[in-house]
Design a protein around this motif. Structure first.
Motif, PDB file in Angstrom:
ATOM      1  N   PHE A 164       0.865  -0.987  -0.058  1.00 42.95           N
ATOM      2  CA  PHE A 164       0.264  -0.075   0.055  1.00 42.95           C
ATOM      3  C   PHE A 164       0.833   1.308   0.096  1.00 42.95           C
ATOM      4  O   PHE A 164       0.222   2.465  -0.171  1.00 42.95           O
ATOM      5  N   GLY A 165       2.039   1.213   0.135  1.00 42.49           N
ATOM      6  CA  GLY A 165       3.036   2.300  -0.160  1.00 42.49           C
ATOM      7  C   GLY A 165       2.959   3.068   1.071  1.00 42.49           C
ATOM      8  O   GLY A 165       2.790   4.509   1.019  1.00 42.49           O
TER       9      GLY A 165
ATOM     10  N   GLU B 257      -5.689  -5.096  -7.550  1.00 46.39           N
ATOM     11  CA  GLU B 257      -4.686  -5.488  -6.710  1.00 46.39           C
ATOM     12  C   GLU B 257      -3.549  -4.439  -7.252  1.00 46.39           C
ATOM     13  O   GLU B 257      -2.643  -4.213  -6.477  1.00 46.39           O
ATOM     14  N   ALA B 258      -3.473  -4.551  -8.611  1.00 41.70           N
ATOM     15  CA  ALA B 258      -2.182  -3.772  -9.406  1.00 41.70           C
ATOM     16  C   ALA B 258      -2.077  -2.561  -8.871  1.00 41.70           C
ATOM     17  O   ALA B 258      -1.063  -1.540  -9.098  1.00 41.70           O
TER      18      ALA B 258
ATOM     19  N   LEU C 250      -3.984   3.346  -3.134  1.00 41.65           N
ATOM     20  CA  LEU C 250      -5.121   3.184  -2.068  1.00 41.65           C
ATOM     21  C   LEU C 250      -5.220   4.371  -1.422  1.00 41.65           C
ATOM     22  O   LEU C 250      -6.061   5.164  -1.032  1.00 41.65           O
ATOM     23  N   PRO C 251      -3.934   4.627  -0.665  1.00 47.01           N
ATOM     24  CA  PRO C 251      -3.935   5.987   0.308  1.00 47.01           C
ATOM     25  C   PRO C 251      -4.361   7.101  -0.336  1.00 47.01           C
ATOM     26  O   PRO C 251      -4.928   7.998   0.587  1.00 47.01           O
TER      27      PRO C 251
ATOM     28  N   LEU D  73      -8.610  -5.707  -1.807  1.00 52.71           N
ATOM     29  CA  LEU D  73      -8.362  -7.089  -1.166  1.00 52.71           C
ATOM     30  C   LEU D  73      -7.009  -7.658  -1.973  1.00 52.71           C
ATOM     31  O   LEU D  73      -6.941  -7.765  -3.045  1.00 52.71           O
ATOM     32  N   LEU D  74      -6.155  -7.796  -1.287  1.00 56.62           N
ATOM     33  CA  LEU D  74      -4.744  -8.271  -1.499  1.00 56.62           C
ATOM     34  C   LEU D  74      -4.547  -9.665  -1.091  1.00 56.62           C
ATOM     35  O   LEU D  74      -4.805 -10.316   0.104  1.00 56.62           O
TER      36      LEU D  74
END
Length: 207
Positions: free
Chosen positions: A39-40, A163-164, A169-170, A179-180
């Motif tokens: 998610f960085g 997922e890619a 996301l943040p 969903l990972l």
């Protein structure tokens, strides 16, 4: 109210992993490190809760659980906190609202196991949580399919990212979630308390 939070500079991407952590274990550490990467995130805060309203029996004393968590999770970008006790909040929606009030320039992401997504629609004011922060869902053994088919997932389906795009996301405006899939760890707090003879249960706090 004076609340002692970890370092939270403007623009930081901070993941929030809530739970009783009774006890904390390597499975918690595993999903935390995975979330940091995928998610960085700049930081992850473990929100060790005073208690879980959906659990019949209370957890071990908070100080004991925090001390144990710090022995398990030794990572320079992970903070073990008692913020919920400081805020006197019991519901996740209230905790997130207070954290956003105290740290308005931080990009928070709520982290949960896929087993919690299955029951997410049972959480108090769950739709408010989804409207406040992006949600990172981490696959747990035996619940990936059920999570994808859950009532909450269906209601939030328009906000799901592939997922890619997890690292984005943040920065996404909620409701947004990913969903990972990740290498599975079968550990759960319930298994540890019961000598390893029970199936895995929740990673985060269902409330």
């Amino acid at each position: 109210m004076t609340v002692k939070t970890p370092i939270a500079r403007p623009g930081m991407r901070i993941g929030l992993l809530g739970g009783s952590f009774d006890p904390a274990h390597e499975g918690h550490a595993h999903i935390t490190e995975f979330a940091l990467r995928r998610f960085g995130l700049d930081r992850v805060w473990w929100l060790v809760s005073p208690g879980n309203p959906l659990k019949e029996h209370g957890p071990a004393p908070l100080a004991e659980r925090i001390a144990a968590a710090r022995r398990v999770m030794r990572h320079p970008r992970v903070e073990i906190t008692d913020i919920e006790a400081q805020l006197a909040t019991r519901m996740t929606a209230d905790t997130i609202a207070e954290l956003q009030r105290h740290c308005p320039a931080v990009q928070f992401v709520w982290l949960m196991g896929s087993d919690n997504l299955v029951q997410f629609d049972r959480w108090e004011r769950w739709s408010e949580i989804a409207a406040r922060v992006p949600i990172g869902v981490l696959a747990r053994p035996g619940t990936r399919l059920a999570a994808r088919q859950s009532r909450a997932a269906q209601i939030m389906r328009a906000g799901r990212l592939p997922e890619a795009y997890a690292s984005l996301l943040p920065m996404m405006k909620p409701p947004a979630w990913v969903l990972l899939n990740l290498p599975m760890s079968p550990l759960s707090s319930t298994m540890i308390r019961n000598g390893g003879d029970m199936r895995a249960d929740e990673e985060g706090t269902a409330k």
